[in-house]
Design a protein around this motif. Structure first.
Motif, mmCIF file in Angstrom:
data_model
loop_
_atom_site.group_PDB
_atom_site.id
_atom_site.type_symbol
_atom_site.label_atom_id
_atom_site.label_comp_id
_atom_site.label_asym_id
_atom_site.label_seq_id
_atom_site.Cartn_x
_atom_site.Cartn_y
_atom_site.Cartn_z
ATOM 1 N N VAL A 76 11.754 -4.059 -52.895
ATOM 2 C CA VAL A 76 11.301 -3.942 -54.288
ATOM 3 C C VAL A 76 11.448 -5.303 -54.952
ATOM 4 C CG1 VAL A 76 11.635 -2.825 -56.525
ATOM 5 C CG2 VAL A 76 12.006 -1.521 -54.415
ATOM 6 N N ARG A 77 10.358 -5.781 -55.557
ATOM 7 C CA ARG A 77 10.378 -7.017 -56.341
ATOM 8 C C ARG A 77 9.885 -6.713 -57.747
ATOM 9 N NH1 ARG A 77 7.957 -12.434 -53.920
ATOM 10 N NH2 ARG A 77 9.333 -13.273 -55.546
ATOM 11 N N ARG A 78 10.584 -7.232 -58.728
ATOM 12 C CA ARG A 78 10.222 -7.006 -60.126
ATOM 13 C C ARG A 78 9.361 -8.145 -60.656
ATOM 14 N NH1 ARG A 78 13.628 -4.064 -63.611
ATOM 15 N NH2 ARG A 78 12.264 -4.892 -65.257
ATOM 16 N N VAL A 79 8.330 -7.788 -61.410
ATOM 17 C CA VAL A 79 7.535 -8.729 -62.199
ATOM 18 C C VAL A 79 7.451 -8.124 -63.586
ATOM 19 C CG1 VAL A 79 5.394 -10.049 -62.364
ATOM 20 C CG2 VAL A 79 6.152 -9.188 -60.134
ATOM 21 N N GLY A 80 8.359 -8.494 -64.455
ATOM 22 C CA GLY A 80 8.427 -7.839 -65.747
ATOM 23 C C GLY A 80 8.643 -6.345 -65.552
ATOM 24 N N PRO A 81 7.785 -5.493 -66.162
ATOM 25 C CA PRO A 81 7.941 -4.044 -66.024
ATOM 26 C C PRO A 81 7.289 -3.479 -64.761
ATOM 27 C CG PRO A 81 6.143 -4.512 -67.494
ATOM 28 C CD PRO A 81 6.698 -5.849 -67.094
ATOM 29 N N VAL A 82 6.824 -4.339 -63.874
ATOM 30 C CA VAL A 82 6.154 -3.894 -62.643
ATOM 31 C C VAL A 82 7.117 -4.016 -61.465
ATOM 32 C CG1 VAL A 82 4.255 -4.337 -61.034
ATOM 33 C CG2 VAL A 82 3.878 -4.544 -63.507
ATOM 34 N N ALA A 83 7.180 -2.968 -60.657
ATOM 35 C CA ALA A 83 7.948 -2.974 -59.419
ATOM 36 C C ALA A 83 6.974 -3.015 -58.249
ATOM 37 C CB ALA A 83 8.836 -1.737 -59.323
ATOM 38 N N LEU A 84 6.960 -4.134 -57.520
ATOM 39 C CA LEU A 84 6.171 -4.216 -56.289
ATOM 40 C C LEU A 84 7.011 -3.671 -55.153
ATOM 41 C CD1 LEU A 84 4.696 -7.790 -56.770
ATOM 42 C CD2 LEU A 84 3.395 -5.665 -56.812
ATOM 43 N N ILE A 85 6.504 -2.637 -54.503
ATOM 44 C CA ILE A 85 7.249 -1.970 -53.433
ATOM 45 C C ILE A 85 6.521 -2.255 -52.124
ATOM 46 C CG2 ILE A 85 8.118 0.235 -52.574
ATOM 47 C CD1 ILE A 85 8.049 1.249 -55.487
ATOM 48 N N GLY A 86 7.145 -3.060 -51.250
ATOM 49 C CA GLY A 86 6.493 -3.537 -50.036
ATOM 50 C C GLY A 86 6.846 -2.715 -48.816
ATOM 51 N N ILE A 87 5.824 -2.125 -48.198
ATOM 52 C CA ILE A 87 5.964 -1.297 -46.998
ATOM 53 C C ILE A 87 5.544 -2.107 -45.780
ATOM 54 C CG2 ILE A 87 5.019 0.731 -45.803
ATOM 55 C CD1 ILE A 87 6.703 1.653 -47.975
ATOM 56 N N ASN A 88 6.213 -1.877 -44.640
ATOM 57 C CA ASN A 88 5.781 -2.474 -43.370
ATOM 58 C C ASN A 88 5.157 -1.394 -42.504
ATOM 59 O OD1 ASN A 88 5.336 -4.001 -41.118
ATOM 60 N ND2 ASN A 88 7.483 -4.112 -40.491
#
Length: 305
Positions: free
Chosen positions: A127-139
């Motif tokens: 999980v990476r935060r960009v302000g109020p956005v959570a980028l959730i990276g799947i492999n």
């Protein structure tokens, strides 16, 4: 809340022309992919990728989300080349691997692990935060037999995905899931599909998300998955380096504009930016998703049936 701009690109297939390929590198499945590259090198062009990246840079995005296939053979030298390419970009980047990046079993630190600075805390999903956005990276990328390019997320990663979606949802974040393989079976042939797409879909159906970004198909598409608060847009994009007269397959990227919705939650506006081989750049009309909307306000990206 500050509006967030995310650029979504995929399937870069950075050129092999500057790398030395040794015979011993091809004593496995890579031999077939190398033969395929001799044809695909006419399609995946450095000049097209440069145009895409120049266009992304001009839009001053807050994050570039790359959904895999930075390489062609997954060689250590290719992964190092991709790391150098990422390090020179003028914007923050988040990356998940694709099937070409995991073509055969390789040492993590010498291959995909070189991209750790552009991922979140591992194991996947990160999980990476960009302000109020959570980028959730799947492999979804794992070595497969010859003539197969399928993927899976597995039971353990799915359980962690459920936890990540639940936690970021409790925090009121806009949850953007990044995955290489399209999580809908109808978008690609079985040998290239996400084998446990039903597992992924069940996770979204139970815990929700605001957006899913993927690559792999080399075609720009938009579809939806059901979720508790309404359909979740599932957005694919053509290869960022592809030279093609077909707008659905030409080098493209998605501009994702995330802002607060009037009735709470998040409004997502998606515009596809297309680089045509004649030098022209064009864009689709924006598609707008709002909470609990049953369909996009406007459909300007090809939608599979």
């Amino acid at each position: 809340m500050t509006d967030i701009l995310i650029a979504h690109a995929s399937d870069l297939h950075l050129t092999l022309d500057t790398l030395r390929i040794r015979a011993r590198d091809l004593l496995n499945k890579r031999a077939l992919s190398y033969l395929s590259w001799q044809r695909r090198r006419l399609i995946h062009r450095t000049d097209m990728l440069r145009r895409v990246m120049a266009d992304i840079t001009a839009h001053k995005v807050d994050m570039l989300a790359v959904t895999g296939d930075l390489t062609n053979l997954g060689l250590p030298d290719e992964c190092a080349q991709a790391a150098r390419w990422l390090s020179e970009l003028p914007m923050p980047v988040t990356v998940v691997p694709g099937n070409h990046d995991a073509l055969v079993s390789s040492d993590w630190h010498q291959s995909i692990g070189r991209w750790a600075p552009w991922m979140g805390p591992l194991p996947f999903p990160f999980v990476r935060r960009v302000g109020p956005v959570a980028l959730i990276g799947i492999n979804s990328a794992h070595p497969t037999p010859c003539f197969q390019a399928s993927g899976d997320i597995g039971a353990h990663q799915a359980a962690r995905l459920a936890d990540a979606l639940e936690e970021t949802g409790r925090q009121g974040l806009c949850r953007v899931v990044m995955i290489h393989h399209p999580p809908l079976a109808r978008l690609t042939p079985r040998r290239k599909s996400l084998r446990d797409a039903d597992r992924f879909a069940a996770c979204i159906a139970r815990h929700g998300a605001e957006l899913v970004l993927h690559g792999h198909t080399h075609v720009s598409t938009i579809a939806t998955l059901p979720a508790p608060d309404g359909p979740v847009p599932v957005v694919g994009v053509a290869s960022a380096s592809a030279r093609s007269p077909d707008p659905a397959r030409a080098a493209s990227w998605n501009l994702v504009h995330i802002s607060p919705a009037a009735n709470g939650g998040y409004r997502t506006e998606i515009t596809r930016r297309i680089m045509l081989p004649d030098g022209r750049a064009t864009a689709t009309p924006p598609i707008i998703f709002t909470p609990a909307a049953s369909s996009p306000v406007h459909s300007g990206i090809s939608t599979p049936r």
